[in-house]
Design an enzyme around this catalytic site. Structure first.
Site, PDB file in Angstrom:
ATOM      1  N   MET A   1      37.810  61.060  35.787  1.00 43.77           N
ATOM      2  CA  MET A   1      37.336  60.828  34.412  1.00 43.77           C
ATOM      3  C   MET A   1      37.419  62.115  33.606  1.00 43.77           C
ATOM      4  SD  MET A   1      33.973  58.521  35.146  1.00 43.77           S
ATOM      5  CE  MET A   1      33.981  57.230  36.408  1.00 43.77           C
TER       6      MET A   1
ATOM      7  N   ASP B   1      37.773  58.197  41.464  1.00 45.70           N
ATOM      8  CA  ASP B   1      37.580  57.941  40.034  1.00 45.70           C
ATOM      9  C   ASP B   1      37.710  59.233  39.242  1.00 45.70           C
ATOM     10  OD1 ASP B   1      36.985  55.077  39.894  1.00 45.70           O
ATOM     11  OD2 ASP B   1      35.312  55.604  41.197  1.00 45.70           O
TER      12      ASP B   1
ATOM     13  N   MET C   1      40.905  57.451  34.745  1.00 45.03           N
ATOM     14  CA  MET C   1      40.247  57.063  33.494  1.00 45.03           C
ATOM     15  C   MET C   1      40.352  58.256  32.564  1.00 45.03           C
ATOM     16  SD  MET C   1      37.113  55.103  35.321  1.00 45.03           S
ATOM     17  CE  MET C   1      37.543  55.877  36.877  1.00 45.03           C
TER      18      MET C   1
ATOM     19  N   ASP D   1      36.835  46.330  40.465  1.00 44.96           N
ATOM     20  CA  ASP D   1      36.109  47.595  40.501  1.00 44.96           C
ATOM     21  C   ASP D   1      34.902  47.535  39.570  1.00 44.96           C
ATOM     22  OD1 ASP D   1      35.391  50.248  40.669  1.00 44.96           O
ATOM     23  OD2 ASP D   1      37.224  51.036  39.767  1.00 44.96           O
TER      24      ASP D   1
ATOM     25  N   HIS E   1      42.142  56.237  40.573  1.00 45.19           N
ATOM     26  CA  HIS E   1      41.934  55.449  39.356  1.00 45.19           C
ATOM     27  C   HIS E   1      41.738  56.429  38.208  1.00 45.19           C
ATOM     28  CE1 HIS E   1      38.871  52.539  37.188  1.00 45.19           C
ATOM     29  NE2 HIS E   1      39.981  52.723  36.493  1.00 45.19           N
TER      30      HIS E   1
ATOM     31  N   SER F   1      34.523  53.933  46.785  1.00 47.75           N
ATOM     32  CA  SER F   1      34.567  54.860  45.654  1.00 47.75           C
ATOM     33  C   SER F   1      33.610  56.014  45.916  1.00 47.75           C
ATOM     34  CB  SER F   1      34.170  54.153  44.356  1.00 47.75           C
ATOM     35  OG  SER F   1      33.824  55.127  43.396  1.00 47.75           O
TER      36      SER F   1
ATOM     37  N   HIS G   1      38.734  55.488  47.254  1.00 46.42           N
ATOM     38  CA  HIS G   1      38.969  55.283  45.821  1.00 46.42           C
ATOM     39  C   HIS G   1      38.446  56.506  45.064  1.00 46.42           C
ATOM     40  CE1 HIS G   1      39.416  52.655  42.231  1.00 46.42           C
ATOM     41  NE2 HIS G   1      38.325  53.252  41.788  1.00 46.42           N
TER      42      HIS G   1
ATOM     43  N   MET H   1      38.719  45.674  35.856  1.00 48.27           N
ATOM     44  CA  MET H   1      37.399  46.310  35.792  1.00 48.27           C
ATOM     45  C   MET H   1      36.335  45.237  35.599  1.00 48.27           C
ATOM     46  SD  MET H   1      37.747  49.501  36.310  1.00 48.27           S
ATOM     47  CE  MET H   1      35.992  49.860  36.097  1.00 48.27           C
TER      48      MET H   1
HETATM   49  C1  DX5 Z   1      33.550  52.992  37.326  1.00 50.44           C
HETATM   50  C2  DX5 Z   1      34.445  53.354  38.495  1.00 50.44           C
HETATM   51  C3  DX5 Z   1      34.091  52.671  39.763  1.00 50.44           C
HETATM   52  C4  DX5 Z   1      32.710  52.975  40.266  1.00 50.44           C
HETATM   53  C5  DX5 Z   1      32.229  51.804  41.030  1.00 50.44           C
HETATM   54  O1  DX5 Z   1      34.051  53.537  36.176  1.00 50.44           O
HETATM   55  O2  DX5 Z   1      35.793  53.050  38.204  1.00 50.44           O
HETATM   56  O3  DX5 Z   1      35.066  52.883  40.769  1.00 50.44           O
HETATM   57  O4  DX5 Z   1      32.651  54.100  41.094  1.00 50.44           O
HETATM   58  O5  DX5 Z   1      30.909  52.051  41.360  1.00 50.44           O
HETATM   59  P1  DX5 Z   1      29.915  50.863  41.699  1.00 50.44           P
HETATM   60  O6  DX5 Z   1      30.426  50.189  42.925  1.00 50.44           O
HETATM   61  O7  DX5 Z   1      28.624  51.576  41.906  1.00 50.44           O
HETATM   62  O8  DX5 Z   1      29.888  49.933  40.506  1.00 50.44           O
HETATM   63 ZN    ZN Z   2      37.304  53.081  39.892  1.00 48.20          ZN
END
Ligand code: DX5
Ligand code: ZN
Length: 236
Positions: free
Chosen positions: A49, A47, A80, A187, A78, A20, A45, A149
């Site tokens: 948001m 993320d 969000m 994740d 992913h 990620s 990956h 999650m």
């Molecule tokens: C959280 C994300 C994850 C995050 C994981 O909302 O979806 O992908 O980057 O980070 P770590 O491995 O630091 O928990």
């Molecule tokens: Zn993620």
């Protein structure tokens, strides 16, 4: 999953590691992606948001398009975001291979999943820690990936929620009854230790952010997590 478009495919390994980039140094993103690719991760990956579904804002298709040009690895996005349906084509055009939406924001999840597949991407559905597995029971036969999650989404570097291990085990049982492969991606809070626990519980794709990118040596931390995953998967 097979990604014919890319030089590298997922076929030889059963357990995969996704890095990620949320915890990467954005000023040196291409170099850090290059490092994790060389160290052996299977996916990048991403993320995404929106500051609405989760209390944080990151990046969108324009940045992903640039990331697409610096790596051959499959891109695992992913989302969000509250309204994923508005942006599915944009993510496809940006070069995403696996597109995961949250169950909590998709009232017409079946339609969304079909559209992702029609656009030529693998379809994933994500569940927040408090969302029960039963909410995806009817869609399991349509999806390629179930993302469980193991932290509340929004930030990197949070603590793994141990009670999610039983959710992963139950997801594995549900999927076992089907006549098809559905990847179980986990994740949040994945490091060497939780990589072992989640692999043992049934995860097939592990996402790791801060444990990889905040380590003193990024390559070594990737190799360490890969080693832990492999030793656990062999025990199965
Ligand atoms: C959280 C994300 C994850 C995050 C994981 O909302 O979806 O992908 O980057 O980070 P770590 O491995 O630091 O928990
Ligand atoms: Zn993620």
């Amino acid at each position: 999953m097979n990604f014919k478009r890319r030089r590298k495919t997922l076929l030889p390994k059963t357990i995969k590691l996704a890095a990620s980039i949320l915890s990467a140094d954005f000023a040196h993103l291409a170099e850090e992606i290059n490092l994790v690719e060389k160290a052996g991760v299977d996916f990048i990956h991403l993320d995404v948001m929106d500051g609405h579904f989760v209390p944080n804002i990151t990046f969108g298709p324009a940045v992903i398009k640039k990331i697409r040009s610096v790596t051959d690895l499959p891109l695992d996005a992913h989302l969000m975001i509250s309204e994923p349906n508005r942006y599915l084509e944009d993510f496809r055009r940006a070069g995403v291979d696996i597109l995961t939406v949250h169950q909590e924001v998709c009232p017409h999840l079946h339609r969304t999943v079909q559209k992702i597949k029609r656009l030529g991407m693998k379809a994933g559905v994500a569940l927040n820690p408090a969302t029960p597995l039963v909410t995806v029971e009817e869609i399991l036969t349509d999806i390629d990936l179930l993302l469980i999650m193991t932290v509340n989404p929004g930030f990197g570097g949070q603590t793994f929620i141990e009670t999610m291990l039983s959710k992963i085990e139950r997801a594995k049982q549900m999927i076992r009854k089907l006549d098809r492969t559905v990847e179980i991606e986990v994740d949040g809070g994945i490091d060497g230790l939780t990589a072992e626990e989640t692999t043992r519980a049934g995860a097939t794709i592990l996402v790791s952010g801060s444990a990889i990118f905040h380590a003193n040596d990024i390559s070594e931390s990737v190799k360490d997590i890969l080693k832990k995953m492999k030793s656990e998967s062999k025990r199965d």
